[in-house]
Design a protein around this motif. Structure first.
Motif, PDB file in Angstrom:
ATOM      1  N   UNK A 184      35.057  44.102  27.353  1.00  0.00           N
ATOM      2  CA  UNK A 184      34.759  45.097  28.052  1.00  0.00           C
ATOM      3  C   UNK A 184      34.314  45.684  29.744  1.00  0.00           C
ATOM      4  N   UNK A 185      34.460  43.811  30.217  1.00  0.00           N
ATOM      5  CA  UNK A 185      34.941  44.655  31.263  1.00  0.00           C
ATOM      6  C   UNK A 185      35.989  45.019  31.676  1.00  0.00           C
ATOM      7  N   UNK A 186      37.048  44.683  31.079  1.00  0.00           N
ATOM      8  CA  UNK A 186      38.892  45.726  31.033  1.00  0.00           C
ATOM      9  C   UNK A 186      38.108  47.418  31.429  1.00  0.00           C
ATOM     10  N   UNK A 187      37.336  47.619  30.318  1.00  0.00           N
ATOM     11  CA  UNK A 187      36.979  48.652  30.196  1.00  0.00           C
ATOM     12  C   UNK A 187      36.508  50.089  30.747  1.00  0.00           C
ATOM     13  N   UNK A 188      35.217  48.154  31.342  1.00  0.00           N
ATOM     14  CA  UNK A 188      34.381  48.973  32.093  1.00  0.00           C
ATOM     15  C   UNK A 188      35.318  49.575  33.909  1.00  0.00           C
ATOM     16  N   UNK A 189      36.293  48.603  33.916  1.00  0.00           N
ATOM     17  CA  UNK A 189      36.878  48.337  35.164  1.00  0.00           C
ATOM     18  C   UNK A 189      38.299  49.244  34.848  1.00  0.00           C
ATOM     19  N   UNK A 190      38.344  50.038  33.819  1.00  0.00           N
ATOM     20  CA  UNK A 190      39.940  50.387  33.705  1.00  0.00           C
ATOM     21  C   UNK A 190      40.100  51.547  35.322  1.00  0.00           C
ATOM     22  N   UNK A 191      39.951  52.502  36.215  1.00  0.00           N
ATOM     23  CA  UNK A 191      40.131  53.075  36.808  1.00  0.00           C
ATOM     24  C   UNK A 191      40.451  52.085  38.201  1.00  0.00           C
ATOM     25  N   UNK A 192      39.808  51.161  38.057  1.00  0.00           N
ATOM     26  CA  UNK A 192      39.681  49.699  39.294  1.00  0.00           C
ATOM     27  C   UNK A 192      41.057  49.340  39.088  1.00  0.00           C
ATOM     28  N   UNK A 193      41.239  48.771  37.598  1.00  0.00           N
ATOM     29  CA  UNK A 193      42.701  47.584  37.684  1.00  0.00           C
ATOM     30  C   UNK A 193      44.197  48.947  37.727  1.00  0.00           C
ATOM     31  N   UNK A 194      43.778  50.619  37.188  1.00  0.00           N
ATOM     32  CA  UNK A 194      45.169  51.071  36.899  1.00  0.00           C
ATOM     33  C   UNK A 194      45.101  51.698  38.282  1.00  0.00           C
ATOM     34  N   UNK A 195      44.148  52.252  38.686  1.00  0.00           N
ATOM     35  CA  UNK A 195      44.169  53.365  40.508  1.00  0.00           C
ATOM     36  C   UNK A 195      44.234  52.023  41.169  1.00  0.00           C
ATOM     37  N   UNK A 196      43.882  50.800  41.654  1.00  0.00           N
ATOM     38  CA  UNK A 196      44.133  50.475  42.744  1.00  0.00           C
ATOM     39  C   UNK A 196      44.241  49.015  42.502  1.00  0.00           C
TER      40      UNK A 196
END
Length: 295
Positions: A184-196
């Motif tokens: 769930x946290x991977x989905x919630x943080x998808x933008x930060x994980x991929x972009x940042x």
């Protein structure tokens, strides 16, 4: 006061200060997880706070600190944990509290080593395949569920008493609980994980996020983890069962909100559960647990 009494008093103060430090870490980083811990008896709550605080500090080393010396910092943290697990003492207050908990409830290298291996992977692995994804989920999340299970079963264990072990179904439920929360946290943080951070955890998902088919499959995978975790709840002692039920309820709500969004929207904003909604989930969950006989 005798010298022995003075030393005992000072040691007790150090223990309390270490525990309070872990409480502050949890309070500062996670209202959802913290809400569930409020249901626990004091000792179990302090133990879970110690587990959370160590996990959080390691995560901050690789995500927030980062940089060329992050691996060295993570190695030193792991060495501190290994030493304190033997001696019962650390100059690092979070490590000190975690080691005291680990020694009492039976958390050993079998769980600690995979956790640090997954944290170390975040410094080198940017794109996961199916095998590395499963390995990462186990070390970063499933072992944390197993650490919490050890707390629930052994928080009041006395020196010399055998460590209580859970049956295989309950172990599977604890692992599924950790996995569900992480995904769930991977989905919630998808933008930060991929972009940042430049990381892609879900196998086959590109920088633009999951397509419709992938999104449905990811949600189904998380839903299956949640179901397995919920099936294991009856085997837990009453208060831990209520605490886990509260946290499951909050993440179930997040999952519902994520399922209501098209996949492209998960890259636009981080999905959150509002405070009023969290309190509603808390009240409903506890009411249901009380009807079931939790005291």
């Amino acid at each position: 006061m005798s010298e022995e009494s003075a030393r005992a008093h000072a040691l007790a103060l150090y223990h309390r200060t270490a525990a309070r430090t872990c409480h502050d870490v949890l309070a500062g980083y996670s209202t959802s997880f913290g809400l569930g811990t409020r249901v626990l008896p004091p000792r179990q709550r302090r133990d879970i706070e110690a587990v959370y605080a160590l996990v959080r500090v390691a995560d901050e080393v690789v995500d927030t600190r980062g940089g060329a010396d992050a691996a060295e910092a993570l190695d030193e943290l792991e060495r501190q944990v290994a030493r304190a697990s033997v001696t019962g003492w650390s100059t690092n207050l979070v490590v000190h509290a975690f080691a005291r908990t680990a020694r009492r409830v039976g958390i050993d290298a079998e769980l600690v080593d995979p956790f640090f291996a997954s944290m170390r992977a975040d410094l080198t692995v940017t794109v996961h395949d199916e095998e590395s994804y499963r390995r990462y989920i186990y070390g970063s999340a499933e072992v944390v569920g197993l650490m919490c299970l050890a707390v629930f079963l052994n928080a009041d264990r006395r020196p010399g008493d055998p460590v209580r072990r859970a049956d295989p179904a309950t172990v599977a439920g604890a692992r599924a609980l950790g996995a569900a929360f992480q995904k769930v946290n991977f989905l919630r943080d998808l933008a930060a994980d991929t972009g940042e951070l430049g990381r892609r955890y879900f196998p086959g998902v590109g920088d633009n996020g999951p397509d419709d088919r992938q999104y449905v499959a990811i949600l189904a995978e998380i839903g299956a983890d949640v179901d397995r975790a919920r099936q294991a709840l009856p085997a837990l002692p009453p208060r831990p069962r209520a605490a886990v039920a509260v946290t499951l309820g909050l993440y179930d709500r997040l999952l519902t909100q994520l399922a209501a969004l098209p996949p492209e929207r998960v890259l636009e904003r981080r999905v959150r559960v509002s405070t009023p909604r969290k309190l509603i989930v808390l009240g409903r969950t506890l009411a249901g647990e009380l009807r079931g006989g939790v005291r």
